[in-house]
Design an enzyme around this catalytic site. Structure first.
Site, short mmCIF file in Angstrom:
data_model
loop_
_atom_site.label_atom_id
_atom_site.label_comp_id
_atom_site.label_asym_id
_atom_site.label_seq_id
_atom_site.Cartn_x
_atom_site.Cartn_y
_atom_site.Cartn_z
N LYS A 40 -55.09 13.26 -24.93
CA LYS A 40 -55.69 14.45 -25.56
C LYS A 40 -55.58 15.70 -24.71
CE LYS A 40 -60.54 13.61 -24.25
NZ LYS A 40 -61.90 13.50 -24.76
N ASN A 47 -59.38 9.77 -15.69
CA ASN A 47 -60.29 9.36 -14.62
C ASN A 47 -59.53 8.82 -13.42
OD1 ASN A 47 -62.56 10.13 -15.99
ND2 ASN A 47 -63.50 8.11 -16.03
N THR A 48 -58.37 8.20 -13.68
CA THR A 48 -57.55 7.65 -12.59
C THR A 48 -57.27 8.72 -11.54
OG1 THR A 48 -56.50 6.03 -14.06
CG2 THR A 48 -55.34 6.58 -12.02
N TYR A 50 -58.87 11.15 -10.53
CA TYR A 50 -59.99 11.59 -9.71
C TYR A 50 -60.53 10.49 -8.78
CZ TYR A 50 -59.91 15.78 -12.55
OH TYR A 50 -59.52 16.94 -13.17
N ALA A 51 -59.92 9.32 -8.83
CA ALA A 51 -60.36 8.22 -7.96
C ALA A 51 -59.92 8.51 -6.53
CB ALA A 51 -59.78 6.90 -8.45
N GLN A 52 -60.87 8.59 -5.62
CA GLN A 52 -60.53 8.94 -4.23
C GLN A 52 -60.35 7.70 -3.34
OE1 GLN A 52 -63.58 11.48 -2.63
NE2 GLN A 52 -62.85 13.31 -3.67
N GLY A 53 -61.36 6.86 -3.37
CA GLY A 53 -61.47 5.82 -2.34
C GLY A 53 -60.29 4.88 -2.24
N GLU A 119 -65.74 -0.55 2.09
CA GLU A 119 -66.71 0.26 1.36
C GLU A 119 -67.95 -0.56 1.04
OE1 GLU A 119 -63.47 3.26 -0.76
OE2 GLU A 119 -64.63 1.90 -2.01
N HIS A 247 -72.53 7.61 -8.91
CA HIS A 247 -72.01 7.59 -7.54
C HIS A 247 -73.04 8.28 -6.66
CE1 HIS A 247 -69.47 7.93 -4.06
NE2 HIS A 247 -68.54 7.21 -4.67
N ARG A 294 -73.83 0.50 -4.72
CA ARG A 294 -74.10 1.84 -5.23
C ARG A 294 -75.42 1.95 -5.99
NH1 ARG A 294 -68.00 3.55 -7.24
NH2 ARG A 294 -67.16 3.83 -5.14
N HIS A 355 -70.83 8.43 -12.84
CA HIS A 355 -69.51 8.15 -12.28
C HIS A 355 -68.71 7.12 -13.07
CE1 HIS A 355 -66.45 7.87 -9.19
NE2 HIS A 355 -66.68 6.58 -9.00
N ARG A 390 -70.89 -2.07 -10.65
CA ARG A 390 -69.52 -2.25 -10.17
C ARG A 390 -69.42 -2.17 -8.65
NH1 ARG A 390 -65.39 1.19 -8.75
NH2 ARG A 390 -66.38 3.09 -9.55
N SER A 395 -62.47 -0.84 -9.85
CA SER A 395 -62.14 -0.31 -11.18
C SER A 395 -60.64 -0.18 -11.40
CB SER A 395 -62.83 1.03 -11.40
OG SER A 395 -62.53 1.93 -10.36
#
Length: 527
Positions: A40, A47-48, A50-53, A119, A247, A294, A355, A390, A395
């Site tokens: 869209k 979301n992928t 923006y995944a940092q870790g 983590e 988060h 978390r 998150h 989670r 994820s």
């Protein structure tokens, strides 16, 4: 009317991995099936990205599948589906190898070995990462790879409005029906303004999360729960919606959307959470301190903020070597510096933000939903992997593993399916263009306020009842608007967000125990 063999809604790791696997499978076939991806927004906006870790997987000799399984079960309060947990953990390393084969880079140490981080909730070092932009790197590699295939068509700025089922043929469909069929979707072409009919033999939903139902979220603007809402309206099964993960550490900077994520890996590298007295407080809540799961950390921060009356707490990374901060966390360092915060010298203001959703569309271990020929994978699903909360960096792994299972299922299903040709075109008779977009934007703002104030980290029976009443009014107003207004993305997203809020509130009202991400002070008082 478009006809495609495989239709994919969503362009993150789940949808792209699935598309690539299909393309590779049919690469040398004389007849190439049509593979269509709808997104869209821009293809990379997911979301992928923006995944940092990073992405968790057992690739270290000191680690084991069993340790990863137990960490996942523990984080999920042991209401996980253990079969799903073992599937993801045991198949994960194979999917990591594929991501690398497709061009994804992960950081390595001086010996040329993959540099693994640790983590919250993990008992070993098993997080593969690329600096602090792992998701962005995965997204880049997948997009570049998928463009190699001529039979994969990517339509951007197409908004999937509704799944097409027997309902659109005039048949009554209920949630108890065992034989609902998905024939494709109605999709709004944002460029033309027309709603198109796209028929498919097999449809995959990979539409990501729901973070936009909250006022503060790390999710991008596209995370409006579209796939879950469409499935629910089509009478598909949805579960676990009360388990929304906040988060613990989003950068506190008022007015910024989405909230900038401060990865958990920074705490894994030694950063410490401190309250406004500059005390390290997590030890009072959990023996694992700043690296507790978390749900525990987010509630602890919420408690400290309420005690102090402040809207954030502090994350202290000043004792970490500056070379490591610059090498491993360059985007966090640069972002904070742009706001006048030097994380090698200054404390970082952080607060929890919506998150990740641990619930969603119910799928089995083959990624099949309760609707025939409708598959789903990624954050929009409830596989049972996460249970009540989670585990960090599971994820992306889940998305990759279930994309593979969906691919295997699709290969089987596509063989015996024919297109349903008598689907009616979208009926827009009697609708007019919305004159006042302020009605839509204000309803969306009201909805987010209700969810943030009443259905956040800590809930109560009274808050949930109030949220339900407020949401019901917004629902009635929006449905009235929907019936008489020409479709727009803003109106469709609002409708989906209302569906999602209803599902979250209803599930939270039904849950009578405090477990994982669901915490009600009413349950505490009754206990």
């Amino acid at each position: 009317m478009k006809k495609v063999d495989f239709l994919i809604i969503g362009s993150g790791i789940a949808g792209m991995s699935y598309a690539l696997k299909l393309a590779e499978h049919y690469e040398n076939e004389p007849e190439q099936p049509t593979i269509c991806i709808l997104t869209k927004d821009q293809p990379q906006e997911s979301n992928t990205q923006y995944a940092q870790g990073g992405i968790a997987a057992v690739i270290n000799d000191s680690d084991s599948y069993e340790k990863h399984v137990q960490d996942t079960l523990n984080a999920g309060s042991y209401i996980n589906n253990e079969d799903s947990v073992r599937l993801v953990v045991e198949k994960g390393p194979e999917r990591i190898k594929e991501l690398i084969k497709w061009g994804t880079n992960f950081d390595k140490n001086d010996k040329g070995e993959y540099s693994l981080a640790k983590e919250g909730g993990h008992s070993d070092f098993r997080i593969l990462h690329y600096k602090d932009i792992t998701g962005k790197e995965i997204q880049r590699a997948l997009l570049e790879r998928v463009k190699r295939y001529d039979n994969v068509t990517l339509y951007d700025h197409y908004f999937a409005v509704d799944l097409i089922t027997q309902h659109h043929l005039g048949e009554k469909v209920t949630r108890r029906d065992q034989n609902i069929n998905c024939y494709g979707v109605y999709a709004l072409n944002e460029k033309s303004g027309e709603v198109e009919t796209i028929l498919a033999k097999v449809t995959l939903l990979a539409t990501g999360g729901i973070g936009q139902v909250y006022r503060t979220t790390t999710n991008p603007a596209v995370a409006t729960g579209d796939g879950i809402a469409m499935t629910y309206r089509a009478k598909g099964h949805v579960k676990g919606m009360e388990f929304v993960q906040f988060h613990p550490t989003a950068l506190y900077h008022q007015g910024e959307e989405p909230a900038f994520l401060i990865t958990e890996a920074l705490r894994g590298a030694g950063a410490i959470l401190r309250n406004h007295k500059h005390e390290s407080f997590m030890e009072r809540y959990d023996e694992r301190g700043s690296l507790a799961p978390r749900d525990i950390v987010a509630r602890a921060i919420d408690s400290e903020m309420k005690k102090s009356g402040h809207e954030h707490i502090w994350l202290d990374a000043t004792h970490i070597d500056k070379k490591e901060l610059l090498g491993h966390f360059p985007s966090i360092y640069a972002k904070c510096l742009s706001l006048g915060i030097d994380i090698s010298k200054d404390l970082i203001p952080v607060a929890p933000a919506a998150h990740y959703l641990c619930g969603g569309i119910v799928v089995d271990e083959k990624a099949q939903t309760s609707i025939n020929h409708l598959l789903a994978c990624g954050e929009c699903t409830h596989t049972g992997l996460h249970g009540a909360n989670r585990l960090a960096s599971n994820s992306l792994l889940e998305a990759a593993v279930y994309a593979h299972e969906a691919y295997l299922t699709a290969l089987e299903q596509v063989k015996g399916v024919a297109f349903q040709d008598n689907i009616p075109a979208w009926n827009k008779d009697g609708t007019t263009v919305a004159e006042e977009m302020v009605l839509i934007s204000q309803s969306r703002s009201d909805l987010r306020a209700v969810m943030s104030n009443y259905v956040g980290i800590v809930r109560s029976d009274e808050r949930l009842k109030r949220a339900f009443r407020r949401t019901a009014l917004i629902y009635e107003e929006t449905e009235d608007l929907y019936k008489k207004t020409t479709l727009s993305v803003q109106l469709c997203e609002l409708r989906n967000l209302i569906n999602i809020t209803y599902l979250i509130i209803s599930a939270a009202m039904e849950r009578t125990e405090n477990i994982g991400l669901h915490y009600s002070i009413s349950n505490e008082q009754e206990g």
